[in-house]
Enzyme design. Structure first.
Site, PDB file in Angstrom:
ATOM      1  N   HIS A  27     -27.423  12.183  22.816  1.00  0.00           N
ATOM      2  CA  HIS A  27     -26.765  13.004  23.859  1.00  0.00           C
ATOM      3  C   HIS A  27     -27.721  13.412  24.767  1.00  0.00           C
ATOM      4  O   HIS A  27     -28.579  14.205  24.528  1.00  0.00           O
ATOM      5  CB  HIS A  27     -26.199  14.379  23.155  1.00  0.00           C
ATOM      6  N   MET A  60     -28.979  15.286  27.968  1.00  0.00           N
ATOM      7  CA  MET A  60     -28.845  16.203  28.846  1.00  0.00           C
ATOM      8  C   MET A  60     -29.905  16.405  29.808  1.00  0.00           C
ATOM      9  O   MET A  60     -30.762  16.906  29.863  1.00  0.00           O
ATOM     10  CB  MET A  60     -28.775  17.667  28.037  1.00  0.00           C
ATOM     11  N   GLY A  70     -27.232  23.196  25.985  1.00  0.00           N
ATOM     12  CA  GLY A  70     -28.674  23.670  26.174  1.00  0.00           C
ATOM     13  C   GLY A  70     -29.213  24.153  24.879  1.00  0.00           C
ATOM     14  O   GLY A  70     -30.398  24.152  24.514  1.00  0.00           O
ATOM     15  N   GLY A  83     -28.376  25.100  20.301  1.00  0.00           N
ATOM     16  CA  GLY A  83     -27.613  25.159  19.258  1.00  0.00           C
ATOM     17  C   GLY A  83     -27.194  26.459  18.882  1.00  0.00           C
ATOM     18  O   GLY A  83     -27.848  27.414  19.335  1.00  0.00           O
ATOM     19  N   MET A 131     -17.656  18.997  25.727  1.00  0.00           N
ATOM     20  CA  MET A 131     -18.468  19.903  25.399  1.00  0.00           C
ATOM     21  C   MET A 131     -17.646  21.099  25.089  1.00  0.00           C
ATOM     22  O   MET A 131     -17.116  21.780  25.865  1.00  0.00           O
ATOM     23  CB  MET A 131     -19.995  20.263  26.208  1.00  0.00           C
ATOM     24  N   HIS A 143     -26.802  12.831  15.458  1.00  0.00           N
ATOM     25  CA  HIS A 143     -26.743  13.359  16.858  1.00  0.00           C
ATOM     26  C   HIS A 143     -28.016  13.802  17.247  1.00  0.00           C
ATOM     27  O   HIS A 143     -28.760  14.766  16.704  1.00  0.00           O
ATOM     28  CB  HIS A 143     -25.751  14.498  17.126  1.00  0.00           C
ATOM     29  N   MET A 178     -32.998  16.983  25.841  1.00  0.00           N
ATOM     30  CA  MET A 178     -32.840  17.985  27.010  1.00  0.00           C
ATOM     31  C   MET A 178     -34.267  17.970  28.077  1.00  0.00           C
ATOM     32  O   MET A 178     -35.475  17.806  27.372  1.00  0.00           O
ATOM     33  CB  MET A 178     -32.987  19.428  26.637  1.00  0.00           C
ATOM     34  N   GLY A 180     -24.208  21.288  14.395  1.00  0.00           N
ATOM     35  CA  GLY A 180     -25.591  21.582  14.029  1.00  0.00           C
ATOM     36  C   GLY A 180     -25.823  22.588  13.026  1.00  0.00           C
ATOM     37  O   GLY A 180     -26.287  22.559  11.768  1.00  0.00           O
ATOM     38  N   ASP A 198     -18.655  18.765  20.850  1.00  0.00           N
ATOM     39  CA  ASP A 198     -19.947  19.390  20.544  1.00  0.00           C
ATOM     40  C   ASP A 198     -19.917  20.822  20.953  1.00  0.00           C
ATOM     41  O   ASP A 198     -20.107  21.059  22.181  1.00  0.00           O
ATOM     42  CB  ASP A 198     -21.002  18.554  21.208  1.00  0.00           C
ATOM     43  N   GLY A 199     -20.410  21.506  19.992  1.00  0.00           N
ATOM     44  CA  GLY A 199     -20.836  23.028  20.090  1.00  0.00           C
ATOM     45  C   GLY A 199     -19.783  23.911  19.375  1.00  0.00           C
ATOM     46  O   GLY A 199     -18.848  24.023  19.694  1.00  0.00           O
ATOM     47  N   SER A 219     -25.970  17.543  14.218  1.00  0.00           N
ATOM     48  CA  SER A 219     -27.030  17.537  15.477  1.00  0.00           C
ATOM     49  C   SER A 219     -28.327  18.237  14.703  1.00  0.00           C
ATOM     50  O   SER A 219     -28.625  19.154  14.320  1.00  0.00           O
ATOM     51  CB  SER A 219     -26.516  18.474  16.530  1.00  0.00           C
ATOM     52  N   ASP A 254     -29.997  15.453  20.362  1.00  0.00           N
ATOM     53  CA  ASP A 254     -29.998  16.257  21.756  1.00  0.00           C
ATOM     54  C   ASP A 254     -31.200  16.025  22.440  1.00  0.00           C
ATOM     55  O   ASP A 254     -32.424  16.772  22.153  1.00  0.00           O
ATOM     56  CB  ASP A 254     -29.680  17.621  21.412  1.00  0.00           C
TER      57      ASP A 254
HETATM   58  C1  DX5 Z   1     -25.995  21.699  22.562  1.00  0.00           C
HETATM   59  C2  DX5 Z   1     -26.261  20.569  22.009  1.00  0.00           C
HETATM   60  C3  DX5 Z   1     -25.188  20.574  20.628  1.00  0.00           C
HETATM   61  C4  DX5 Z   1     -25.987  21.734  19.420  1.00  0.00           C
HETATM   62  C5  DX5 Z   1     -24.855  21.860  18.320  1.00  0.00           C
HETATM   63  O1  DX5 Z   1     -26.381  21.786  23.947  1.00  0.00           O
HETATM   64  O2  DX5 Z   1     -25.431  19.528  22.535  1.00  0.00           O
HETATM   65  O3  DX5 Z   1     -25.613  19.234  19.981  1.00  0.00           O
HETATM   66  O4  DX5 Z   1     -26.890  21.219  18.750  1.00  0.00           O
HETATM   67  O5  DX5 Z   1     -25.181  22.655  17.693  1.00  0.00           O
HETATM   68  P1  DX5 Z   1     -24.033  23.880  17.135  1.00  0.00           P
HETATM   69  O6  DX5 Z   1     -23.109  23.026  16.331  1.00  0.00           O
HETATM   70  O7  DX5 Z   1     -25.146  24.736  16.310  1.00  0.00           O
HETATM   71  O8  DX5 Z   1     -23.329  24.663  18.042  1.00  0.00           O
HETATM   72 ZN    ZN Z   2     -25.260  17.608  21.511  1.00  0.00          ZN
END
Ligand code: DX5
Ligand code: ZN
Length: 218
Positions: free
Chosen positions: A65, A67, A141, A143, A136, A32, A36, A196, A174-175, A7, A34
């Site tokens: 992804h 969001m 929201g 990382g 998730m 990936h 938002m 990430g 993810d997460g 990510s 993200d």
């Molecule tokens: C959170 C994102 C994730 C995030 C993952 O909303 O969708 O993709 O970047 O980051 P890590 O791996 O650090 O939890």
């Molecule tokens: Zn994500």
């Protein structure tokens, strides 16, 4: 097959093109991204113009992804920018089926995601229109959050539902994925792992990706 999807939310945005190049060279299958909107989640990140700017820097699957509320409004723009997979949230679409169908009609793979507290049963009616399920394991929201262990049950429930329905749909998680939590997610049925912090906050991203892959296989 294990797929690692780093990510870019956790990478150095001042060197985005270099980071993306490095990620592909490091052996990741997916990238990936993200997206938002400050509404569905309390953060703002990347739009189509950034996706199209980084797209030429890596021959890798762009795993978007979204969001954002009512993502159907933007899927054509993200396809044009270079998306291969577009994942939307069940909680963010007024018409989930129409949204998934529209993603497929554009020639992208359609992913459907749920937040940790959403009942995985909500996924069931949409499985015929899904090419991927994204579970998730943090509240979307940001990382760098910790894996929510209770959400492992959602992976297990989705895997059961997919199997019972006779579908062949991979589960992405993810997460909070680390060398430890990836084992739990893999054992529950996930095969695609977003990471990430566990990639970009490490000194050697190729090694980080390799380690994650090894741990997923344990
Ligand atoms: C959170 C994102 C994730 C995030 C993952 O909303 O969708 O993709 O970047 O980051 P890590 O791996 O650090 O939890
Ligand atoms: Zn994500």
């Amino acid at each position: 097959m294990t797929i690692i999807s780093p990510s870019i939310l956790s990478c150095d945005f001042s060197k985005l093109a270099e980071e993306v190049k490095l990620t592909a060279k490091a052996g990741a299958e997916y990238l990936h991204v993200d997206v938002m909107d400050g509404m569905f989640v309390p953060n703002l990140t990347i739009g189509p113009c950034v996706v199209s700017a980084i797209r030429p820097h890596a021959d890798i699957v762009f795993d978007l992804h979204l969001m954002i509320n009512e993502p159907i409004r933007y899927i054509a723009e993200f396809k044009k920018a270079g998306a291969d997979i577009i994942t939307v949230h069940e909680e963010a679409c007024s018409d989930v089926t129409e949204t998934l169908k529209a993603i497929r009609a554009l020639g992208c793979k359609a992913g459907l995601s749920i937040k940790p507290k959403t009942d995985p049963e909500k996924l069931r009616p949409y499985l015929p229109y899904c090419d991927m399920i994204l579970i998730m394991t943090v509240e979307p929201g940001f990382g760098g959050q910790s894996y929510i262990h209770a959400a492992t049950e959602n992976i297990r429930a989705a895997a059961k539902m997919i199997k019972e329905g006779g579908y062949d749909i991979p589960i992405e998680v993810d997460g909070g994925i680390t060398n430890e939590t990836i084992k739990e997610a893999a054992a529950a049925g996930a095969t695609i792992f977003v990471a990430g912090s566990a990639v970009y906050k490490k000194p050697d991203i190729a090694r980080a990706i390799w380690e994650l892959r090894e741990n997923a296989a344990i």
